[in-house]
Design a protein around this motif. Structure first.
Motif, PDB file in Angstrom:
ATOM      1  N   ARG A  52      -7.791 168.730  11.445  1.00 45.23           N
ATOM      2  CA  ARG A  52      -8.323 168.354  12.760  1.00 45.23           C
ATOM      3  C   ARG A  52      -7.388 167.399  13.476  1.00 45.23           C
ATOM      4  NH1 ARG A  52     -14.205 168.864  13.795  1.00 45.23           N
ATOM      5  NH2 ARG A  52     -14.989 170.191  12.157  1.00 45.23           N
ATOM      6  N   ALA A  96      -5.483 168.157  16.948  1.00 50.63           N
ATOM      7  CA  ALA A  96      -5.651 167.260  18.091  1.00 50.63           C
ATOM      8  C   ALA A  96      -4.298 166.788  18.607  1.00 50.63           C
ATOM      9  CB  ALA A  96      -6.524 166.069  17.708  1.00 50.63           C
ATOM     10  N   GLY A 155      -7.618 171.961  21.252  1.00 52.43           N
ATOM     11  CA  GLY A 155      -8.519 170.830  21.424  1.00 52.43           C
ATOM     12  C   GLY A 155      -9.950 171.190  21.090  1.00 52.43           C
ATOM     13  N   TYR A 156     -10.370 172.384  21.483  1.00 59.45           N
ATOM     14  CA  TYR A 156     -11.725 172.827  21.163  1.00 59.45           C
ATOM     15  C   TYR A 156     -11.908 172.979  19.653  1.00 59.45           C
ATOM     16  CZ  TYR A 156     -15.849 175.729  20.682  1.00 59.45           C
ATOM     17  OH  TYR A 156     -17.044 176.224  20.274  1.00 59.45           O
ATOM     18  N   THR A 160     -12.170 169.567  17.937  1.00 59.42           N
ATOM     19  CA  THR A 160     -13.330 168.718  18.194  1.00 59.42           C
ATOM     20  C   THR A 160     -14.661 169.379  17.882  1.00 59.42           C
ATOM     21  OG1 THR A 160     -13.369 169.430  20.505  1.00 59.42           O
ATOM     22  CG2 THR A 160     -12.138 167.434  19.986  1.00 59.42           C
ATOM     23  N   SER A 161     -14.696 170.687  17.763  1.00 63.87           N
ATOM     24  CA  SER A 161     -15.974 171.356  17.517  1.00 63.87           C
ATOM     25  C   SER A 161     -16.220 171.494  16.028  1.00 63.87           C
ATOM     26  CB  SER A 161     -15.992 172.735  18.172  1.00 63.87           C
ATOM     27  OG  SER A 161     -15.131 173.604  17.478  1.00 63.87           O
ATOM     28  N   ASP A 162     -17.475 171.660  15.675  1.00 64.88           N
ATOM     29  CA  ASP A 162     -17.846 171.880  14.284  1.00 64.88           C
ATOM     30  C   ASP A 162     -17.926 173.360  13.950  1.00 64.88           C
ATOM     31  OD1 ASP A 162     -18.007 169.210  13.632  1.00 64.88           O
ATOM     32  OD2 ASP A 162     -20.109 169.055  14.257  1.00 64.88           O
TER      33      ASP A 162
END
Length: 123
Positions: free
Chosen positions: A12, A16, A49-50, A53-55
């Protein structure tokens, strides 16, 4: 000594950072007048980025199922090489020899997997 951070945590952070880099490249390209390059870099930044940051693991789950990655992150060598653990390695329908990684294999007229050389020999 076990790490306190999960394996996904490092991924992650990397996604990022890559998203931030692509975002900066997109802005730089757009300021220079390179609209296509800027738009593509911007789309890449948004996608990374999605995913950072997303689960939602929408991309990694199908890959884990395909290679049957278990709890420890290890895949079964027999299943990833193309065969089933119970059935043994993938075998040529024409000669019966196992098909190993790197050998060219094609389907015959009965949709059975055979070596390319075996198919050419029968033709």
């Amino acid at each position: 000594m076990d790490s306190t951070q999960s394996d996904d945590g490092n991924g992650r952070i990397a996604r990022a950072l890559l998203a931030a880099g692509l975002g900066a490249a997109a802005l730089w390209s757009l300021r220079k007048g390179k609209r296509l390059r800027g738009a593509l870099a911007g789309l890449g930044a948004v996608a990374l980025g999605y995913s950072a940051t997303s689960d939602a693991d929408g991309v990694t789950d199908p890959l884990a199922e395909e290679f049957e990655i278990g709890e420890g992150g290890e895949s079964d060598d027999a299943t990833s090489a193309g065969g089933d653990a119970e059935d043994g390695p993938l075998r040529c329908a024409a000669c019966g020899e196992p098909i190993v990684a790197g050998q060219i294999r094609v389907p015959n007229e009965d949709d059975e997997t055979v070596h390319e050389t075996c198919l050419e020999a029968t033709a």
